[in-house]
Write a protein that holds these residues in place. Structure first.
Motif, PDB file in Angstrom:
ATOM      1  N   LYS A   1       1.128   7.766  -9.874  1.00 14.71           N
ATOM      2  CA  LYS A   1       1.413   8.962 -10.680  1.00 14.71           C
ATOM      3  C   LYS A   1       0.162   9.572 -11.302  1.00 14.71           C
ATOM      4  O   LYS A   1       0.215  10.672 -11.839  1.00 14.71           O
ATOM      5  N   ARG A   2      -0.941   8.854 -11.241  1.00 13.08           N
ATOM      6  CA  ARG A   2      -2.168   9.315 -11.892  1.00 13.08           C
ATOM      7  C   ARG A   2      -3.019  10.135 -10.921  1.00 13.08           C
ATOM      8  O   ARG A   2      -3.131   9.824  -9.753  1.00 13.08           O
ATOM      9  N   ASP A   3      -3.631  11.178 -11.462  1.00 12.38           N
ATOM     10  CA  ASP A   3      -4.523  12.026 -10.672  1.00 12.38           C
ATOM     11  C   ASP A   3      -5.967  11.603 -10.885  1.00 12.38           C
ATOM     12  O   ASP A   3      -6.296  10.919 -11.855  1.00 12.38           O
ATOM     13  N   GLY A   4      -6.827  12.042  -9.994  1.00 13.96           N
ATOM     14  CA  GLY A   4      -8.258  11.817 -10.148  1.00 13.96           C
ATOM     15  C   GLY A   4      -8.708  10.385  -9.934  1.00 13.96           C
ATOM     16  O   GLY A   4      -9.759   9.996 -10.432  1.00 13.96           O
TER      17      GLY A   4
ATOM     18  N   TYR B   1       0.841  -1.191   0.000  1.00 11.06           N
ATOM     19  CA  TYR B   1       0.000   0.000   0.000  1.00 11.06           C
ATOM     20  C   TYR B   1       0.879   1.246   0.000  1.00 11.06           C
ATOM     21  O   TYR B   1       2.031   1.204   0.407  1.00 11.06           O
ATOM     22  N   THR B   2       0.301   2.318  -0.486  1.00  6.46           N
ATOM     23  CA  THR B   2       1.018   3.587  -0.524  1.00  6.46           C
ATOM     24  C   THR B   2       0.813   4.342   0.784  1.00  6.46           C
ATOM     25  O   THR B   2      -0.191   4.166   1.472  1.00  6.46           O
ATOM     26  N   ILE B   3       1.793   5.163   1.075  1.00  2.67           N
ATOM     27  CA  ILE B   3       1.711   6.121   2.176  1.00  2.67           C
ATOM     28  C   ILE B   3       2.228   7.442   1.623  1.00  2.67           C
ATOM     29  O   ILE B   3       3.332   7.489   1.080  1.00  2.67           O
ATOM     30  N   GLY B   4       1.444   8.490   1.701  1.00  2.00           N
ATOM     31  CA  GLY B   4       1.914   9.813   1.311  1.00  2.00           C
ATOM     32  C   GLY B   4       1.193  10.465   0.153  1.00  2.00           C
ATOM     33  O   GLY B   4       1.356  11.667  -0.065  1.00  2.00           O
ATOM     34  N   ARG B   5       0.399   9.719  -0.613  1.00  4.92           N
ATOM     35  CA  ARG B   5      -0.332  10.355  -1.727  1.00  4.92           C
ATOM     36  C   ARG B   5      -1.309  11.400  -1.209  1.00  4.92           C
ATOM     37  O   ARG B   5      -1.491  12.443  -1.820  1.00  4.92           O
TER      38      ARG B   5
ATOM     39  N   SER C   1       0.892  14.451  -0.309  1.00  2.00           N
ATOM     40  CA  SER C   1       1.565  15.114  -1.429  1.00  2.00           C
ATOM     41  C   SER C   1       0.640  15.531  -2.560  1.00  2.00           C
ATOM     42  O   SER C   1       0.868  16.551  -3.199  1.00  2.00           O
ATOM     43  N   ARG C   2      -0.381  14.725  -2.837  1.00  2.00           N
ATOM     44  CA  ARG C   2      -1.195  14.947  -4.026  1.00  2.00           C
ATOM     45  C   ARG C   2      -2.663  15.212  -3.707  1.00  2.00           C
ATOM     46  O   ARG C   2      -3.436  15.512  -4.614  1.00  2.00           O
ATOM     47  N   GLY C   3      -3.055  15.015  -2.451  1.00  2.00           N
ATOM     48  CA  GLY C   3      -4.464  15.165  -2.108  1.00  2.00           C
ATOM     49  C   GLY C   3      -5.318  14.040  -2.650  1.00  2.00           C
ATOM     50  O   GLY C   3      -6.532  14.152  -2.704  1.00  2.00           O
ATOM     51  N   GLY C   4      -4.672  12.964  -3.095  1.00  2.80           N
ATOM     52  CA  GLY C   4      -5.393  11.819  -3.648  1.00  2.80           C
ATOM     53  C   GLY C   4      -5.382  10.647  -2.694  1.00  2.80           C
ATOM     54  O   GLY C   4      -4.577  10.588  -1.767  1.00  2.80           O
ATOM     55  N   PRO C   5      -6.282   9.702  -2.913  1.00  2.00           N
ATOM     56  CA  PRO C   5      -6.373   8.558  -2.008  1.00  2.00           C
ATOM     57  C   PRO C   5      -5.117   7.701  -2.029  1.00  2.00           C
ATOM     58  O   PRO C   5      -4.393   7.648  -3.029  1.00  2.00           O
ATOM     59  N   GLU C   6      -4.886   7.037  -0.908  1.00  3.92           N
ATOM     60  CA  GLU C   6      -3.850   6.025  -0.849  1.00  3.92           C
ATOM     61  C   GLU C   6      -4.364   4.799  -1.599  1.00  3.92           C
ATOM     62  O   GLU C   6      -5.571   4.647  -1.814  1.00  3.92           O
TER      63      GLU C   6
ATOM     64  N   PHE D   1      -8.632   5.378   1.136  1.00  5.74           N
ATOM     65  CA  PHE D   1      -7.858   4.292   0.540  1.00  5.74           C
ATOM     66  C   PHE D   1      -8.704   3.663  -0.554  1.00  5.74           C
ATOM     67  O   PHE D   1      -9.910   3.457  -0.379  1.00  5.74           O
ATOM     68  N   LEU D   2      -8.063   3.334  -1.658  1.00  4.51           N
ATOM     69  CA  LEU D   2      -8.697   2.587  -2.738  1.00  4.51           C
ATOM     70  C   LEU D   2      -7.994   1.242  -2.884  1.00  4.51           C
ATOM     71  O   LEU D   2      -6.766   1.186  -2.890  1.00  4.51           O
ATOM     72  N   GLU D   3      -8.782   0.181  -3.015  1.00 10.52           N
ATOM     73  CA  GLU D   3      -8.206  -1.125  -3.309  1.00 10.52           C
ATOM     74  C   GLU D   3      -8.063  -1.250  -4.820  1.00 10.52           C
ATOM     75  O   GLU D   3      -8.996  -0.974  -5.574  1.00 10.52           O
ATOM     76  N   VAL D   4      -6.887  -1.664  -5.255  1.00  9.19           N
ATOM     77  CA  VAL D   4      -6.613  -1.921  -6.663  1.00  9.19           C
ATOM     78  C   VAL D   4      -6.894  -3.412  -6.879  1.00  9.19           C
ATOM     79  O   VAL D   4      -6.159  -4.274  -6.415  1.00  9.19           O
TER      80      VAL D   4
END
Length: 173
Positions: free
Chosen positions: A86-89, A54-58, A61-66, A133-136
């Motif tokens: 790297k993708r927004d939205g 999982y990511t930590i910091g999006r 840094s980006r205002g986007g979900p982990e 958080f979003l599950e991929v």
């Protein structure tokens, strides 16, 4: 739901008075977030079950979900999360191509009641009410997603714990 509460209380933005206590792993996460915008944490598979990353910091840094991914080998999941990172939205229900060896992935919102079981280092980093958080979710080789088959090779964290089929993913909840 989360955008209205977009006040970052992470360990970079706020001094909680324990910075001298950070270990090498903690400093590594902070360094990666400051350098790349996020860090990817991997939890290896063991006798109890498959691994996840999982990511930590999006959010910082980006205002986007982990993002979180389950059930593949760590290097594959970390690569996929870096591609998507790297993708927004990014949002619930989206499909994304060019992530896993020619297979599409789908994004699903993770219920916050799962966070403690799977995202401990993320909780340490943010120290605030749940961040998104979003599950991929990846398909099997036939292109079928787990909600179509009930396959539990990856958890269904878009469901509340009481609605999730029992199995390896529910033992710590």
């Amino acid at each position: 739901m989360f955008e209205a509460s977009r006040i970052c209380r992470c360990v970079i933005c706020h001094d909680y008075g324990d910075r001298d206590d950070y270990g090498a792993d903690d400093r590594g996460v902070i360094d990666n977030v400051e350098k790349f915008g996020w860090s990817v944490t991997g939890v290896p598979a063991d006798q109890q079950g498959p691994g996840w990353s999982y990511t930590i910091g999006r959010w910082h840094s980006r205002g986007g979900p982990e993002l979180a991914m389950f059930g593949l080998d760590l290097s594959t999941m970390q690569s996929c999360l870096n591609i998507l990172g790297k993708r927004d939205g990014l949002a619930d229900g989206q499909a994304h191509d060019q992530v896993v060896n020619g297979y599409p992935v789908r994004l699903r919102t993770i219920e916050p009641t799962w966070y403690k079981a799977f995202f401990g280092h993320g909780i340490w980093f943010y120290r605030q009410p749940p961040i998104p958080f979003l599950e991929v979710v990846w398909p099997d080789r036939d292109g079928t997603f787990p909600w179509d088959t009930g396959n539990l090779s990856q958890p269904h964290l878009w469901l509340a714990p009481g609605e999730h089929p029992p199995g390896v993913w529910t033992q710590d909840v």
